[in-house]
Design a protein around this motif. Structure first.
Motif, PDB file in Angstrom:
ATOM      1  N   THR A  15      11.126   3.055  -0.064  1.00 30.59           N
ATOM      2  CA  THR A  15      10.099   2.219  -0.679  1.00 30.59           C
ATOM      3  C   THR A  15       8.884   2.151   0.241  1.00 30.59           C
ATOM      4  O   THR A  15       9.001   2.363   1.446  1.00 30.59           O
ATOM      5  N   TRP A  16       7.738   1.832  -0.327  1.00 27.33           N
ATOM      6  CA  TRP A  16       6.502   1.725   0.427  1.00 27.33           C
ATOM      7  C   TRP A  16       5.468   1.007  -0.425  1.00 27.33           C
ATOM      8  O   TRP A  16       5.644   0.828  -1.615  1.00 27.33           O
ATOM      9  N   ALA A  17       4.398   0.643   0.207  1.00 26.38           N
ATOM     10  CA  ALA A  17       3.230   0.103  -0.487  1.00 26.38           C
ATOM     11  C   ALA A  17       2.051   1.003  -0.132  1.00 26.38           C
ATOM     12  O   ALA A  17       2.001   1.558   0.969  1.00 26.38           O
ATOM     13  N   ASP A  19      -2.082   1.189   0.285  1.00 27.90           N
ATOM     14  CA  ASP A  19      -3.319   0.430   0.442  1.00 27.90           C
ATOM     15  C   ASP A  19      -4.463   1.309  -0.046  1.00 27.90           C
ATOM     16  O   ASP A  19      -4.981   2.144   0.700  1.00 27.90           O
ATOM     17  N   ARG A  41       1.922   1.776   3.674  1.00 36.33           N
ATOM     18  CA  ARG A  41       2.242   0.540   4.395  1.00 36.33           C
ATOM     19  C   ARG A  41       3.679   0.158   4.083  1.00 36.33           C
ATOM     20  O   ARG A  41       4.194   0.453   3.002  1.00 36.33           O
ATOM     21  N   ASP A  42       4.333  -0.488   5.024  1.00 38.27           N
ATOM     22  CA  ASP A  42       5.669  -1.051   4.835  1.00 38.27           C
ATOM     23  C   ASP A  42       6.675  -0.013   4.327  1.00 38.27           C
ATOM     24  O   ASP A  42       7.397  -0.242   3.360  1.00 38.27           O
ATOM     25  N   ARG A  44      10.017   1.831   4.082  1.00 36.92           N
ATOM     26  CA  ARG A  44      11.402   1.405   4.332  1.00 36.92           C
ATOM     27  C   ARG A  44      12.374   2.370   3.661  1.00 36.92           C
ATOM     28  O   ARG A  44      12.073   2.936   2.618  1.00 36.92           O
ATOM     29  N   ARG A  49      13.006  -0.953   7.892  1.00 33.71           N
ATOM     30  CA  ARG A  49      11.692  -0.398   8.210  1.00 33.71           C
ATOM     31  C   ARG A  49      11.857   0.962   8.905  1.00 33.71           C
ATOM     32  O   ARG A  49      12.665   1.126   9.792  1.00 33.71           O
ATOM     33  N   ASP A  51      10.603   3.559  11.417  1.00 33.15           N
ATOM     34  CA  ASP A  51       9.763   3.589  12.608  1.00 33.15           C
ATOM     35  C   ASP A  51       9.264   5.005  12.866  1.00 33.15           C
ATOM     36  O   ASP A  51       9.880   5.990  12.428  1.00 33.15           O
TER      37      ASP A  51
END
Length: 104
Positions: A15-17, A19, A41-42, A44, A49, A51
């Motif tokens: 998953t992600w967002a 921007d 962003r974010d 996962r 999360r 890295d």
């Protein structure tokens, strides 16, 4: 409309967002516009999360491995196993083993 539908890959559990106020990194053909840009962003995987130092093994096609769809990063990846069996046969074998319940 400029991007082909088969160039939208999915990794189950990722998953992600996005921007959209940030500039794009690549154009619709995958050509690099701005190496410093990132809209993601974010990020996962299965809720954890991701890295920068995390590493994954990703099964893909020879099309993608040859930068198909403009994914140049795939061409730079280290190949750890190359099967003579086409992906569609591997996926079909997996599907025939039992019910699947991927996230929508």
């Amino acid at each position: 409309p400029e991007a082909a539908s088969y160039d939208f890959d999915t990794i189950d559990g990722l998953t992600w967002a996005l921007d959209l106020s940030c500039p794009p990194r690549t154009d619709p053909k995958g050509r690099l516009i701005d190496a410093q840009a990132s809209r993601v962003r974010d990020l996962r995987l299965a809720g954890r999360r991701v890295d920068e130092g995390d590493r994954f093994v990703l099964a893909t096609s020879s099309y993608r491995l040859a930068s198909g769809g403009g994914y140049a990063a795939a061409a730079e990846a280290r190949v750890i196993l190359q099967s003579p069996t086409p992906n569609r046969e591997i996926v079909l074998s997996h599907v025939l083993q039992g019910p699947l319940d991927p996230a929508p």
